[in-house]
Write a protein that holds these residues in place. Sequence first.
Motif, PDB file in Angstrom:
ATOM      1  N   GLU A   1       0.848  -1.181   0.000  1.00 47.59           N
ATOM      2  CA  GLU A   1       0.000   0.000   0.000  1.00 47.59           C
ATOM      3  C   GLU A   1       0.896   1.248   0.000  1.00 47.59           C
ATOM      4  O   GLU A   1       2.047   1.216   0.428  1.00 47.59           O
ATOM      5  CB  GLU A   1      -0.913   0.018   1.226  1.00 47.59           C
ATOM      6  CG  GLU A   1      -0.227   0.249   2.551  1.00 47.59           C
ATOM      7  CD  GLU A   1       0.363  -1.027   3.135  1.00 47.59           C
ATOM      8  OE1 GLU A   1       0.964  -0.950   4.232  1.00 47.59           O
ATOM      9  OE2 GLU A   1       0.230  -2.097   2.485  1.00 47.59           O
ATOM     10  N   PRO A   2       0.372   2.366  -0.447  1.00 45.30           N
ATOM     11  CA  PRO A   2       1.141   3.622  -0.404  1.00 45.30           C
ATOM     12  C   PRO A   2       1.390   4.042   1.051  1.00 45.30           C
ATOM     13  O   PRO A   2       0.537   3.857   1.926  1.00 45.30           O
ATOM     14  CB  PRO A   2       0.233   4.621  -1.128  1.00 45.30           C
ATOM     15  CG  PRO A   2      -0.725   3.788  -1.911  1.00 45.30           C
ATOM     16  CD  PRO A   2      -0.919   2.532  -1.128  1.00 45.30           C
TER      17      PRO A   2
ATOM     18  N   ASP B   1       4.873   4.006  -3.156  1.00 46.04           N
ATOM     19  CA  ASP B   1       4.372   2.629  -3.246  1.00 46.04           C
ATOM     20  C   ASP B   1       5.521   1.753  -3.685  1.00 46.04           C
ATOM     21  O   ASP B   1       6.202   2.030  -4.684  1.00 46.04           O
ATOM     22  CB  ASP B   1       3.212   2.550  -4.244  1.00 46.04           C
ATOM     23  CG  ASP B   1       2.419   1.260  -4.088  1.00 46.04           C
ATOM     24  OD1 ASP B   1       3.053   0.197  -3.888  1.00 46.04           O
ATOM     25  OD2 ASP B   1       1.182   1.318  -4.185  1.00 46.04           O
TER      26      ASP B   1
ATOM     27  N   ASP C   1      -3.449   3.287  -4.331  1.00 47.94           N
ATOM     28  CA  ASP C   1      -2.823   2.845  -5.585  1.00 47.94           C
ATOM     29  C   ASP C   1      -3.884   2.275  -6.535  1.00 47.94           C
ATOM     30  O   ASP C   1      -5.088   2.407  -6.295  1.00 47.94           O
ATOM     31  CB  ASP C   1      -1.698   1.857  -5.293  1.00 47.94           C
ATOM     32  CG  ASP C   1      -2.184   0.623  -4.557  1.00 47.94           C
ATOM     33  OD1 ASP C   1      -3.408   0.434  -4.465  1.00 47.94           O
ATOM     34  OD2 ASP C   1      -1.344  -0.145  -4.043  1.00 47.94           O
TER      35      ASP C   1
END
Length: 789
Positions: free
Chosen positions: A157-158, A186, A241
């Motif tokens: 995940e970012p 990311d 994302d």
Amino acid sequence: MTVQQVLLLLLLWMWLPHPCHTEMLFRRTPDVRPKSFGGRTSGHDGKAIHRQKRGWMWNQFFLLEEYTGSDYQYVGKLHSDQDKGDGSLKYILSGDGAGTLFIIDEKTGDIHATRRIDREEKAFYTLRAQAINRRTLRPVEPESEFVIKIHDINDNEPTFPEEIYTASVPEMSVVGTSVVQVTATDADDPSYGNSARVIYSILQGQPYFSVEPETGIIRTALPNMNRENREQYQVVIQAKDMGGQMGGLSGTTTVNITLTDVNDNPPRFPQSTIHLRIPESSPVGTAIGSVKATDADTGKNAEVEYRIIDGDGTDMFDIVTKKDTQEGIITVRKPLDYETRRLYTLKVEAENTHVDPRFYYLGPFKDTTIVKISVDDVDEPPVFSRSSYLFEVHEDIELGTIIGTVMARDPDSASSPIRFSLDRHTDLDRIFNIHSGNGSIYTSKPLDREISQWHNLSVIAAEINNPKDTTRVPVYVRILDVNDNAPQFAVFYDTFVCENARAGQLIQTISAVDKDDPLGGQKFFFSLAAVNPNFTVQDNEDNTARILTRRNGFSRHEISTYLLPVVISDNDYPIQSSTGTLTIRVCACDSRGNMQSCSAEALLLPAGLSTGALVAILLCIIILLVIVVLFAALKRQRKKEPLILSKEDIRDNIVSYNDEGGGEEDTQAFDIGTLRNPAAIEDKKLRRDIIPETFFVPRRTPSAPDNTDVRDFINQRLKEHDTDPSAPPYDSLATYAYEGNDSIAESLSSLESGTTEGDQNYDYLREWGPRFNKLAEMYGGGESDKDTS
């Protein structure tokens, strides 16, 4: 694994070549070398044909990351065209992870991954493959290199580098003003699919702020946000994302935004009118009170400057801005007087010192208020008509003359009477006095300018109703000169005239001084009191005069000294004059007029004997006389030694009878019967201090009524010493150790006097006591003197 991830894997499975179909083939290429022995052959055209070596023919392997199956994950297959399937070839794998992460079936060439692989740790692996003859262990093909590339899946995940961001933006900013930019990263492969494509959105903070989806820049979304209403904001930003599509992974961060102050608020007075009070006795510079305008802004935007812009007290009061408290302090500028004015009105303005031009449209950044100042009455001390007084008076005025008057008044409306007095510390000699009622200063002692030209007095004024409240004023009295002093000689003149002087010869130049100080300056005149046949005076008209001889020759034998009276007068009014007498000695002089001797006795001395020699001779004679006198005194002192040598032995007419005798046992005691009082003749008594050797019958001693022997002896000694001028008046001590035989007084002991047997008669002591003292003074003695005549 989520549903989104499963769907993504299925899509990738259908899109990518199937791993089971992936293989690496070993293929032969035509040999271009001519057939001949040793591997050479010839073509149809006779040219040599070279046979090239066999090489690897391979494809790139792909492997999906994060495999979750229970078996080893199949990667691909190695195959050589020399492999006939009989197991004669052996496949060997080397390179990154060979034998551990990747294993190969040496017979079939199948490659498997032994564990789950994370592309974020390593995106591809480089390996080398080789096929050898199992029997001879020789390679049938040269070693070749190939790559296993890990295919990415959206498994990260970012993330933001900061969990909480802090930012600020000025209040009243326009919509779209940039506040801060946040960026999320990311870990997925950005070059493959949308796994790493992040889109930003705002979860909390509307409608005040917004965020750009692609850049993450946060901007203001509401116009004219006012810090005074709300200063702090919390904004939550999400980064997702997969381009923000469903199934993408997301991360969030918090941004705390503060609105900074701008000068968008003017100062405001809380009251339209302010009342202050001050006593009229307050000195200049006294703070009366303060005014304060409030400003909703902070820092320099809230700084205020105060000023008095109008009112009837602009010249009586000042206002000063106190920076630390942002107050305006009102102070007294000029002395106040309740009797003159009791109320003042001021218009005070407060204005911001830092005005932002962008907000001029909001109106003037200032405010005003009215300040009313009441002056309270105070019982003030008297006030003199002047700050100081100067009086001039001549020194010859009569006693009691008024030299000047001081005036004072009570400034209060009650107007109490004033009493005046002099500070006696400024007039210790009490030369002046003052009338307590009207302030007139007069003399009480004569004035003398020559003693003191100035007198600095201090006059005290006090209210009769309030004597403690006083005021002082300096009074300077200048004494003017009056010609009341006669001139006198400036110095004492030691004048002489030579015996061989000629007529008209200058013998002395004289000058004069005068204690007076006339305005036109001093001018003295010199003359003789009477005509003198020997000398005359000639005035030089410059306050000096010359004394001249009038005849030739003077003689010391006839007259050794002349007295010349000279009259000195001044030219002021009234004219003062005095007579000074010059003493002129007649002296012998050399040919040049230098004095040699002025005494007549000097003529009898040898010629050439100087005064210093005469003084030396006189001193020697005096010293010799002193020595002779001292020698004679010492010689006489040796003849008669002092009776008492030590100061400690001096007594003051003390006669001590410290020997009472031997009592009855004392048979050798001195007989002092001759010293007895004729009126006190008694029978003899036995001695009781010693045991007598023989007993005898007491008998009476014939009386000696005149006691001529003792009386003559004492009178003779007294006469000798009274006529002896060298006999010192010593205080002496005489001890009479023996009473003598047949003493009618027997023992003089105090023990006897204390008995009750008979009455003791001490009349002889009263008669002879003073003579004993005189005798003791003449002979001295002391306790060791045991003999007496």
